[in-house]
Design an enzyme around this catalytic site. Sequence first.
Site, PDB file in Angstrom:
ATOM      1  N   LYS A  91       0.828  -1.189   0.000  1.00 46.35           N
ATOM      2  CA  LYS A  91       0.000   0.000   0.000  1.00 46.35           C
ATOM      3  C   LYS A  91       0.873   1.253   0.000  1.00 46.35           C
ATOM      4  CE  LYS A  91      -3.192  -2.315   3.180  1.00 46.35           C
ATOM      5  NZ  LYS A  91      -3.631  -2.288   4.591  1.00 46.35           N
TER       6      LYS A  91
ATOM      7  N   GLU B 277       7.650   2.956  -6.790  1.00 41.04           N
ATOM      8  CA  GLU B 277       7.942   2.473  -5.426  1.00 41.04           C
ATOM      9  C   GLU B 277       7.957   3.623  -4.435  1.00 41.04           C
ATOM     10  OE1 GLU B 277       8.230   0.202  -3.371  1.00 41.04           O
ATOM     11  OE2 GLU B 277       9.187  -1.605  -4.126  1.00 41.04           O
TER      12      GLU B 277
ATOM     13  N   ASP C 176      14.695   0.157   0.567  1.00 41.66           N
ATOM     14  CA  ASP C 176      15.465   0.025   1.805  1.00 41.66           C
ATOM     15  C   ASP C 176      16.552  -1.011   1.574  1.00 41.66           C
ATOM     16  OD1 ASP C 176      16.395  -0.156   4.363  1.00 41.66           O
ATOM     17  OD2 ASP C 176      14.510  -0.729   5.288  1.00 41.66           O
TER      18      ASP C 176
ATOM     19  N   PHE D 248      13.579   4.637  10.255  1.00 38.45           N
ATOM     20  CA  PHE D 248      12.221   4.228   9.900  1.00 38.45           C
ATOM     21  C   PHE D 248      11.359   5.483   9.760  1.00 38.45           C
ATOM     22  CE2 PHE D 248       7.926   2.659  10.615  1.00 38.45           C
ATOM     23  CZ  PHE D 248       7.914   1.603   9.714  1.00 38.45           C
TER      24      PHE D 248
ATOM     25  N   ARG E 100      -0.273   6.657   7.108  1.00 43.16           N
ATOM     26  CA  ARG E 100      -0.241   6.667   5.638  1.00 43.16           C
ATOM     27  C   ARG E 100      -0.860   7.949   5.093  1.00 43.16           C
ATOM     28  NH1 ARG E 100       1.147   1.471   3.960  1.00 43.16           N
ATOM     29  NH2 ARG E 100       0.278  -0.262   5.119  1.00 43.16           N
TER      30      ARG E 100
END
Length: 190
Positions: A50, A109, A113, A162, A175
């Site tokens: 997602k 994308e 990572d 992160f 999100r």
Amino acid sequence: MAELPGWYDNDIDRVIVSADDIRAKTEELAKQVAADYAQADSVLLVCVLKGAVMFMADFARALGRFGPPAELEFMAVSSYGQGTTSSGVVRILKDLDRDIAGKHVIVVEDIVDSGLTLSWLLKYLQSRSAASVDVVALLRKPEAVKVTVPVKYVGFDIPSEFVVGYGLDYAERYRDMPYVGVLKPEVYQR
Ligand code: 5GP
């Protein structure tokens, strides 16, 4: 453009990429892709759900202004669970709806990572006989590259931390943030 504070702002330690910077970079990337694919009849954008959904929506609209017509396809693969480190295990949760043989595929994308997910995906798309496969990634964590993957178009190189926002989640939240940021440490203790 001034943004009203969102519910998420209190949870963010610092902004890594602002909404304005995302907008400007998306347009720049779309112009580059449009120039490179000027001779193509059409391109097929593949979004990896997602996380890449926001970038796909904005990138596709930007490309629509400069480039050849685009078809949109969505895939879902799993590589991360609820945590914050890559497992390296890729599983197809949702496959392509259509045949991609002979198409100019551009994978859209969110973030590269370890590159493990992408390297697997590129092999998969090539095995389905795409005419060409390129990658446009909004974010890249350079130190974390364990597998060499050819990412032709990169928006921002960011530190190996992160991040959440603009499609990227922590436990399915954040999100809906319009920018990319790092969460305050206490958020992980909740
Ligand atoms: P990779 O296989 O390159 O290690 O990771 C690929 C996927 O992991 C990305 O498409 C993204 O969904 C997720 N991912 C990698 N880094 C981050 C991060 O910093 N934040 C979030 N929320 N997801 C990430």
